[in-house]
Design an enzyme around this catalytic site. Structure first.
Site: not given
Length: 280
Positions: A52, A110
Site C-alpha cells: 500500500y 499478503h
C-alpha cells in the site's frame, strides 16, 4: 467517538477490535489526516501493507493521535516478492522501521503467491518473529483451505486470522466454515463490496429503514453477527463514525439469512494477484 467496541479473542489469546480501519489507498498528508480522524472516531486497529506504500503515514497517524502505543493496534503484510525466509525477515524489520514501532500487533502474508511457492518459508519467518517479540499475532491473507493446511502441517502453527474478500455479494460461506473448523478468525477486506455495494437491495435497505440506520451500518452489523472482522475504509469523518456505530441494534436471523442469500457466482470483485488491486 464510538466507545465500548467489542473485541475478539484470537487463537493465540491476543485480542483485536471487532472492526478495524482499512488504510488503502490513503497516502500523504491527506491520508495521515484521514487516519488520525479514524482514530479520533474510535478505531483502534489500522490495517496497512508493504504494497500500500503508506506504512509511514500509518505510523505517523498513530503518533499524532497522542494515544499510548498499547492502545492502538497495527496490521501489515509481507508481499509476495518477499517470501524467501531471509527476505521475509527483512520485510518484517523494514516494516517495523517504516512504521516507527517496536512491535507489530498483527503481521500477515499478503497472499500465497503460488507460482513462487515459498509461502511456507514466509510463514516460518513470521513464527520466528513472533517468538522473538517482533510481532504479537501472525496470520495470512487471501489463503485458500489448501494453503492454510499446508502451512499448518509444515509448522504446527495455525494462523490467527485469514483476511479475505467478504461482503454480501461474496459471503464466503465455505471459507468461513473452514476458518471455524481450524480456529481462525475471518477478517474481511472490501466489506461493503466496493462499487457493487448492495445498498439498494431490499435485504439491506429494509433493515436500514426498520432500525433507522444506514445501509452501510446494516452491512457492518451483518459482519459483526457473522463473527467477521471487517476493515472498512473511508476518508470521511461522518462515514468513519457510522461504520463503527453498529452495536446499538441487532439483525434477526431472517435478516441475516436474507443478506447472506445475496451471494452470487459473479459476486467476487477481483481476480488474479490480490496484492495489486486490493480494496479495503
Amino acid at each position: 467517538m464510538v466507545s465500548d467496541i467489542p473485541a475478539y479473542t484470537l487463537n493465540d489469546e491476543n485480542m483485536v477490535p471487532a472492526i478495524g480501519f482499512g488504510s488503502y489507498p490513503l497516502k500523504g498528508e491527506d491520508g495521515t489526516t484521514a487516519m488520525v480522524s479514524a482514530i479520533e472516531a474510535g478505531y483502534r486497529l489500522l490495517d496497512t501493507a508493504v504494497n500500500y506504500e503508506n506504512e509511514a503515514e500509518v505510523g505517523e497517524a498513530m503518533r499524532r493521535s497522542g494515544l499510548p502505543r498499547e492502545q492502538l493496534q497495527v496490521t501489515t503484510k509481507i508481499p509476495g516478492r518477499h517470501h524467501g525466509y531471509d527476505d521475509a525477515r527483512t520485510s518484517i524489520r523494514t516494516s517495523l522501521q517504516t512504521l516507527g514501532v517496536d512491535y507489530i500487533d498483527l503481521h500477515l502474508i499478503h497472499w500465497p503467491n503460488p507460482s513462487v511457492g515459498k509461502f511456507r518459508e514466509a510463514w516460518r519467518a513470521l513464527v520466528d518473529a513472533r517468538e522473538e517479540g517482533l510481532v504479537k499475532s501472525i496470520g495470512v491473507s487471501n489463503f485458500t483451505p489448501e494453503f492454510l493446511r499446508a502451512i499448518i502441517d509444515d509448522s504446527g502453527v495455525t494462523p490467527a486470522v485469514n483476511q479475505i474478500e467478504l461482503h454480501p455479494y461474496f459471503p464466503q460461506e465455505q471459507m468461513r466454515a473452514v476458518h471455524a473448523e481450524l480456529g481462525i478468525r475471518t477478517e474481511a477486506w472490501s466489506p461493503m463490496g466496493k462499487r457493487q455495494a448492495p445498498f439498494t437491495e431490499d435485504a439491506v435497505a429494509a433493515p436500514a429503514r426498520a432500525y433507522d440506520v444506514s445501509p452501510g451500518q446494516v452491512i457492518m452489523r451483518w459482519h459483526y453477527q457473522l463473527g467477521s472482522l471487517p476493515i472498512p475504509k473511508s476518508a470521511t469523518p461522518k462515514r468513519q463514525r457510522a461504520n463503527l456505530d453498529v452495536f446499538g441494534f441487532e439483525l434477526s436471523d431472517a435478516e441475516m439469512a436474507a443478506i447472506t442469500a445475496l451471494g452470487r457466482p459473479d459476486g467476487r470483485l477481483f481476480g488474479g494477484d490480490p496484492e495489486t488491486h486490493e480494496e479495503m
